[in-house]
Design an enzyme around this catalytic site. Structure first.
Site, PDB file in Angstrom:
ATOM      1  N   ASP A 127     -10.645 -13.054  -1.189  1.00  0.00           N
ATOM      2  CA  ASP A 127     -10.395 -13.223   0.048  1.00  0.00           C
ATOM      3  C   ASP A 127     -10.099 -14.589   0.678  1.00  0.00           C
ATOM      4  O   ASP A 127      -9.004 -15.143   0.915  1.00  0.00           O
ATOM      5  CB  ASP A 127     -11.254 -12.482   0.968  1.00  0.00           C
ATOM      6  CG  ASP A 127     -10.933 -12.485   2.435  1.00  0.00           C
ATOM      7  OD1 ASP A 127      -9.644 -12.629   2.749  1.00  0.00           O
ATOM      8  OD2 ASP A 127     -11.614 -12.804   3.425  1.00  0.00           O
ATOM      9  N   CYS A 184       9.106   4.581   6.414  1.00  0.00           N
ATOM     10  CA  CYS A 184       7.826   4.602   7.698  1.00  0.00           C
ATOM     11  C   CYS A 184       7.727   3.236   8.331  1.00  0.00           C
ATOM     12  O   CYS A 184       8.002   2.347   7.874  1.00  0.00           O
ATOM     13  CB  CYS A 184       6.747   4.832   6.692  1.00  0.00           C
ATOM     14  SG  CYS A 184       5.072   5.033   7.459  1.00  0.00           S
ATOM     15  N   CYS A 191       0.552  -0.520  16.310  1.00  0.00           N
ATOM     16  CA  CYS A 191      -0.110  -1.637  16.701  1.00  0.00           C
ATOM     17  C   CYS A 191      -0.070  -1.813  18.206  1.00  0.00           C
ATOM     18  O   CYS A 191       0.832  -1.843  18.862  1.00  0.00           O
ATOM     19  CB  CYS A 191       0.645  -2.912  16.143  1.00  0.00           C
ATOM     20  SG  CYS A 191      -0.061  -4.489  16.574  1.00  0.00           S
ATOM     21  N   CYS A 207      -2.445 -10.719  17.297  1.00  0.00           N
ATOM     22  CA  CYS A 207      -3.253  -9.649  16.649  1.00  0.00           C
ATOM     23  C   CYS A 207      -4.758  -9.628  16.898  1.00  0.00           C
ATOM     24  O   CYS A 207      -5.473 -10.540  17.076  1.00  0.00           O
ATOM     25  CB  CYS A 207      -3.295  -9.960  14.875  1.00  0.00           C
ATOM     26  SG  CYS A 207      -4.333  -9.006  13.874  1.00  0.00           S
ATOM     27  N   CYS A 234      -9.781  -5.102  14.083  1.00  0.00           N
ATOM     28  CA  CYS A 234      -8.993  -3.878  14.220  1.00  0.00           C
ATOM     29  C   CYS A 234      -8.205  -3.358  13.180  1.00  0.00           C
ATOM     30  O   CYS A 234      -7.934  -3.898  12.149  1.00  0.00           O
ATOM     31  CB  CYS A 234      -7.802  -4.465  15.302  1.00  0.00           C
ATOM     32  SG  CYS A 234      -6.360  -3.331  15.445  1.00  0.00           S
ATOM     33  N   CYS A 241      -1.424   4.551   8.580  1.00  0.00           N
ATOM     34  CA  CYS A 241      -0.942   4.601   7.084  1.00  0.00           C
ATOM     35  C   CYS A 241      -1.188   5.892   6.607  1.00  0.00           C
ATOM     36  O   CYS A 241      -1.983   6.319   6.363  1.00  0.00           O
ATOM     37  CB  CYS A 241      -1.429   3.309   6.475  1.00  0.00           C
ATOM     38  SG  CYS A 241      -0.294   3.262   4.868  1.00  0.00           S
TER      39      CYS A 241
HETATM   40  S1  SF4 Z   1       2.290   0.267   5.365  1.00  0.00           S
HETATM   41 FE1  SF4 Z   1       1.938   2.406   5.542  1.00  0.00          FE
HETATM   42  S2  SF4 Z   1       2.188   2.873   7.746  1.00  0.00           S
HETATM   43 FE2  SF4 Z   1       3.280   0.771   7.006  1.00  0.00          FE
HETATM   44  S3  SF4 Z   1       5.235   1.225   6.824  1.00  0.00           S
HETATM   45 FE3  SF4 Z   1       4.086   1.261   4.804  1.00  0.00          FE
HETATM   46  S4  SF4 Z   1       3.433   3.258   4.365  1.00  0.00           S
HETATM   47 FE4  SF4 Z   1       4.030   3.433   6.422  1.00  0.00          FE
HETATM   48  S1  SF4 Z   2      -4.993  -5.456  12.900  1.00  0.00           S
HETATM   49 FE1  SF4 Z   2      -3.314  -6.773  14.231  1.00  0.00          FE
HETATM   50  S2  SF4 Z   2      -1.583  -6.178  13.347  1.00  0.00           S
HETATM   51 FE2  SF4 Z   2      -2.798  -4.489  12.726  1.00  0.00          FE
HETATM   52  S3  SF4 Z   2      -2.769  -3.105  14.630  1.00  0.00           S
HETATM   53 FE3  SF4 Z   2      -4.549  -4.397  14.901  1.00  0.00          FE
HETATM   54  S4  SF4 Z   2      -3.634  -5.915  16.304  1.00  0.00           S
HETATM   55 FE4  SF4 Z   2      -1.669  -4.859  15.271  1.00  0.00          FE
END
Ligand code: SF4
Ligand code: SF4
Length: 340
Positions: A127, A184, A191, A207, A234, A241
Site C-alpha cells: 500500500d 457498468c 458515489c 472523496c 467510505c 460493484c
Molecule cells: S468497478 Fe465494478 S462497479 Fe465500477 S464499473 Fe467496474 S464493474 Fe462496474
Molecule cells: S470512496 Fe470516494 S470515490 Fe468511492 S464512493 Fe466514497 S466518496 Fe466516492
C-alpha cells in the site's frame, strides 16, 4: 522460479493471489503525472514526492527485472447488528479489524527470504510503497482496473489489499488481465460526492475516504452533510460493484471486526487521548488521530444523530479541542434543526 513454487510461497504467507509482471515503467505513469498536476491528490503531498519513482521499478531497485503482485482478501461479512438502538457509524471494511500494516510486512519478509534463497534481491511494499502497484497487478494478470480506480480480481472482487515485491530475479510474467467492467457504471453512480469524475479517475478533493482519513483540521461545510454516517473511510463505490457478489470471507483472522468499531457514536465522544490510543491500538483508525476521528464522529452525529446525542455533543462543544468543539456545535445545531 516456477509459477507453482511462487504460488506455494504466496499461499504459505497468507496471500490469496499472486502474479508476475515485467519491471517496466507503469502503463499509467503519464496519467498519474497528469492527475498530480491537476491537484487531484488534495493535501496528500507524499503522493507527489518523486512521482517518477512510483512509476519505475528500476528507480526503486536498480537491476529490477520483475514485479510480483500479491493480493490478500480482507472481506469480512457485516457483523450482526447490536440489539440496542444507539446510533452507530460506518467504518470502511478494511479498517474494522487489525491494521494490515502491522502484519503484512512480516509476511513479505518471509516472501523476501524465499526469494533471497533463489539469489534475488528485493524491495517489498504494501500500500504505502513507492509504486503504482495496481498497474503491476494488471500486468501480472491478477486484476484489472475498475472504473472506481480500484483493482478488481474475478473472485475477490475489490476486497483485497495489494502488495508488491520488486525483484532482480527474472521470472516469467503472466498475461495482462483484460477489462471486465464493460458498460457498468455502478461505482460512479453510487458515489455520494461525485468524486469519480471520469472512469478510472477519482478526485481526492471530493472523496469521503480522503476527508475522513487523510485530511487534518476542520471539514469544509459542503462535505459534512455528504458524509452521512461514515466515520472512517467510505465503501460505497465498492459495495456497488457487481463483481463483489463473488466475495468470500477472508481466511486472515486479523481482519475480524473489533468491538471498538461498533461503539455507539456518542460513546466515542468520551475518549481522551489515552483512551483513543488504547481503544484503537493496532487499528488503522489510529491514522486519523483522536481529533480527526472525533471530528468525523461529530459530523456523522450531525447527520444521523437524535436528541439523545445532544448532551454528549454539548459537553464536547465546551470541553473538546477547538476543531472537535466546532464540529460538535455544528452537529448539535443540525440535530436541533431536525427535531424542531
Ligand atoms: S468497478 Fe465494478 S462497479 Fe465500477 S464499473 Fe467496474 S464493474 Fe462496474
Ligand atoms: S470512496 Fe470516494 S470515490 Fe468511492 S464512493 Fe466514497 S466518496 Fe466516492
Amino acid at each position: 522460479m516456477t509459477t507453482t513454487k511462487l504460488e506455494t510461497i504466496a499461499n504459505a504467507a497468507g496471500f490469496d493471489a499472486v502474479g508476475v509482471a515485467p519491471a517496466v515503467r507503469a502503463p499509467h505513469a503519464d496519467t498519474f503525472h497528469e492527475w498530480l498536476a491537476a491537484g487531484c491528490h488534495a493535501s496528500m503531498d507524499w503522493m507527489a514526492r518523486d512521482p517518477e519513482r512510483r512509476c519505475s521499478p528500476e528507480l526503486v531497485l536498480p537491476g529490477a527485472r520483475s514485479v510480483i503482485a500479491l493480493a490478500m482478501n480482507y472481506f469480512v461479512p457485516e457483523p450482526v447488528p447490536p440489539e440496542d438502538s444507539a446510533v452507530r457509524g460506518e467504518i470502511a471494511r478494511y479498517a474494522r479489524g487489525r491494521d494490515y500494516h502491522n502484519f503484512i510486512p512480516k509476511r513479505l519478509r518471509k516472501f523476501d527470504a524465499a526469494l533471497v534463497a533463489e539469489g534475488g534481491q528485493q524491495r517489498c511494499f504494501v500500500d504505502s510503497g513507492p509504486l503504482l502497484e495496481r498497474d503491476f497487478a494488471v500486468l501480472a494478470g491478477i486484476a484489472w482496473h475498475g472504473k472506481s480506480t480500484m483493482a478488481l480480481h474475478p473472485k475477490l472482487g475489490t476486497w483485497f489489499l495489494l502488495a508488491a515485491v520488486i525483484t532482480t530475479l527474472e521470472i516469467e510474467a503472466g498475461t495482462p488481465t483484460s477489462d471486465h467492467c464493460g458498460k457498468c457504471t455502478r461505482c460512479i453512480d453510487a458515489c455520494p460526492t461525485a468524486a469519480i469524475v471520469a472512469p478510472h479517475k477519482v478526485d481526492a478533493r471530493r472523496c469521503i475516504s480522503y476527508w475522513t482519513i487523510e485530511h487534518e483540521g476542520p471539514l469544509p461545510e459542503w462535505i459534512r452533510p455528504l458524509l452521512g454516517d461514515r466515520i472512517f473511510g467510505c465503501d460505497d463505490c465498492l459495495d456497488a460493484c457487481p463483481w463483489n457478489r463473488f466475495a468470500s470471507a477472508s481466511r486472515e483472522a486479523s481482519f475480524a471486526v473489533r468491538p471498538a468499531s461498533q461503539w455507539p457514536l456518542r460513546d466515542y465522544l468520551k475518549l481522551d487521548d489515552v483512551g483513543f490510543r488504547n481503544l484503537f491500538e493496532g487499528s488503522p483508525i489510529r491514522r486519523a488521530g483522536r481529533q480527526g476521528f472525533l471530528r468525523n464522529v461529530c459530523t456523522a452525529l450531525g447527520n444521523v444523530g437524535t436528541a439523545d446525542e445532544l448532551p454528549a455533543l454539548e459537553q464536547c462543544a465546551i470541553n473538546g479541542d477547538a476543531v472537535v468543539a466546532e464540529h460538535a456545535a455544528w452537529a448539535a445545531a443540525q440535530i436541533r434543526l431536525r427535531i424542531s
